[in-house]
Motif scaffolding. Structure first.
Motif, short mmCIF file in Angstrom:
data_model
loop_
_atom_site.label_atom_id
_atom_site.label_comp_id
_atom_site.label_asym_id
_atom_site.label_seq_id
_atom_site.Cartn_x
_atom_site.Cartn_y
_atom_site.Cartn_z
N GLY A 60 70.01 -0.03 98.00
CA GLY A 60 70.60 0.55 99.20
C GLY A 60 72.03 0.99 99.00
N SER A 61 72.90 0.06 98.62
CA SER A 61 74.31 0.39 98.44
C SER A 61 74.60 0.83 97.01
CB SER A 61 75.16 -0.83 98.78
OG SER A 61 74.65 -1.96 98.11
N GLY A 62 73.56 0.98 96.22
CA GLY A 62 73.74 1.43 94.85
C GLY A 62 72.48 1.21 94.04
N LYS A 63 72.53 1.70 92.80
CA LYS A 63 71.38 1.53 91.93
C LYS A 63 71.74 0.66 90.73
CE LYS A 63 68.92 5.64 93.28
NZ LYS A 63 68.64 7.03 93.07
N ILE A 64 71.00 -0.42 90.62
CA ILE A 64 71.20 -1.35 89.52
C ILE A 64 70.43 -0.82 88.32
CG2 ILE A 64 70.57 -3.66 88.73
CD1 ILE A 64 71.02 -4.58 91.65
N ASP A 65 71.04 -0.88 87.14
CA ASP A 65 70.37 -0.36 85.94
C ASP A 65 69.07 -1.08 85.65
OD1 ASP A 65 72.23 1.55 85.52
OD2 ASP A 65 73.38 0.45 84.02
N ARG A 66 69.11 -2.40 85.74
CA ARG A 66 67.93 -3.18 85.36
C ARG A 66 68.06 -4.62 85.88
NH1 ARG A 66 67.51 -3.20 79.15
NH2 ARG A 66 67.46 -0.96 79.37
N PHE A 95 79.95 -6.27 92.79
CA PHE A 95 79.55 -5.74 94.11
C PHE A 95 78.04 -5.86 94.29
CE2 PHE A 95 78.13 -1.94 96.53
CZ PHE A 95 78.67 -2.26 97.78
N TYR A 96 77.26 -5.52 93.26
CA TYR A 96 75.81 -5.63 93.36
C TYR A 96 75.39 -7.10 93.52
CZ TYR A 96 75.69 -0.75 91.92
OH TYR A 96 75.88 0.61 91.86
N GLU A 101 73.50 -11.26 97.05
CA GLU A 101 73.78 -12.57 97.66
C GLU A 101 73.63 -12.49 99.19
OE1 GLU A 101 77.25 -15.37 96.36
OE2 GLU A 101 77.96 -14.22 98.07
N LYS A 102 74.11 -11.39 99.76
CA LYS A 102 73.99 -11.21 101.22
C LYS A 102 72.53 -11.10 101.65
CE LYS A 102 76.93 -7.75 101.82
NZ LYS A 102 77.66 -6.70 102.49
N MET A 103 71.67 -10.68 100.71
CA MET A 103 70.22 -10.59 101.01
C MET A 103 69.52 -11.90 100.69
SD MET A 103 69.23 -6.97 99.24
CE MET A 103 70.40 -5.65 99.16
N LEU A 124 79.91 -14.07 90.01
CA LEU A 124 80.67 -13.88 91.23
C LEU A 124 81.38 -15.18 91.61
CD1 LEU A 124 81.31 -11.82 93.48
CD2 LEU A 124 79.26 -12.62 94.68
N THR A 125 82.63 -15.31 91.16
CA THR A 125 83.41 -16.51 91.50
C THR A 125 84.03 -16.32 92.88
OG1 THR A 125 85.42 -15.59 90.56
CG2 THR A 125 84.00 -16.85 89.06
N GLU A 126 84.54 -17.38 93.43
CA GLU A 126 85.17 -17.28 94.75
C GLU A 126 86.37 -16.32 94.69
OE1 GLU A 126 83.77 -18.22 97.44
OE2 GLU A 126 85.45 -17.36 98.54
N LYS A 127 87.10 -16.36 93.61
CA LYS A 127 88.27 -15.49 93.46
C LYS A 127 87.84 -14.01 93.43
CE LYS A 127 92.13 -14.83 90.33
NZ LYS A 127 92.35 -14.82 88.91
N ASP A 128 86.79 -13.74 92.67
CA ASP A 128 86.28 -12.36 92.59
C ASP A 128 85.70 -11.90 93.92
OD1 ASP A 128 86.95 -11.77 89.96
OD2 ASP A 128 85.11 -12.63 89.16
N ARG A 129 85.04 -12.84 94.60
CA ARG A 129 84.44 -12.48 95.90
C ARG A 129 85.54 -12.05 96.87
NH1 ARG A 129 82.00 -16.64 96.57
NH2 ARG A 129 79.83 -16.20 96.09
#
Ligand code: SF4
Length: 170
Positions: A60-66, A95-96, A101-103, A124-129
């Motif tokens: 939806g918000s992008g296309k993941i390579d694999r 971001f992906y 994670e939101k899903m 995805l660490t808390e800092k990166d989030r």
């Protein structure tokens, strides 16, 4: 001009970490000067799109390579030719992971730089989030502006499709 529509996409994240002005220009569909033989849009876009193939997954918000599963762990793979845009690539992958994670899907990332034959684990660490959430909010504000920010010279300008547009006469 119409305002840019939410939601933020993986492509927006990619441009944001390269140049905010470029993000605005791309979001507003302002075409670079394609007749200028110095414009290296092909090389630039090839790095972004060049390795995309049949296995990509649309979230939806992008296309993941694999996506693959190893020992019960879901791994999202993003493949780039080189690490030239590492920061952008890393945050695009984060971001992906964040969108999944939101899903309710927990996954880790694997960034592959094909020409350099190396991989990097991305989690995805808390800092990166927090950084990502700030970036998403920032992107939403940037694209709502009626004009782009002033050009700022960086190492990415030399290969940017908007180089002539930003730095004509230099
Ligand atoms: S030339 Fe430089 S300042 Fe202009 S859009 Fe490209 S990266 Fe940004």
């Amino acid at each position: 001009m119409d305002h840019y529509r939410l939601p933020v996409t993986g492509t927006d994240i990619w441009y944001y970490f390269i140049c905010r002005r470029e993000l605005w220009l791309m979001a507003h569909k302002i075409a670079p000067n394609q007749e200028d033989e110095n414009v290296e849009i092909g090389r630039f876009l090839q790095d972004y799109y060049g390795t995309r193939g049949k296995e990509e997954v649309d979230i939806g918000s992008g296309k993941i390579d694999r996506i693959k599963k190893v020992k019960g762990q879901l791994i999202v793979q993003e493949i780039k030719k080189s690490s030239k845009y590492r920061e952008s690539s890393r945050f695009q992958l984060l971001f992906y992971l964040y969108e999944l994670e939101k899903m309710g899907v927990q996954a880790v990332g694997e960034l592959t730089f094909s020409e350099e034959r190396r991989k990097e684990k991305v989690e995805l660490t808390e800092k990166d989030r927090q950084h990502l959430i700030e970036a998403i909010e920032d992107i939403s504000e940037i694209v709502k502006e009626s004009v782009p920010s002033a050009p700022k010279k960086t190492k990415f300008c030399r290969q940017c499709a908007y180089r002539e547009y930003c730095w004509a006469g230099e």
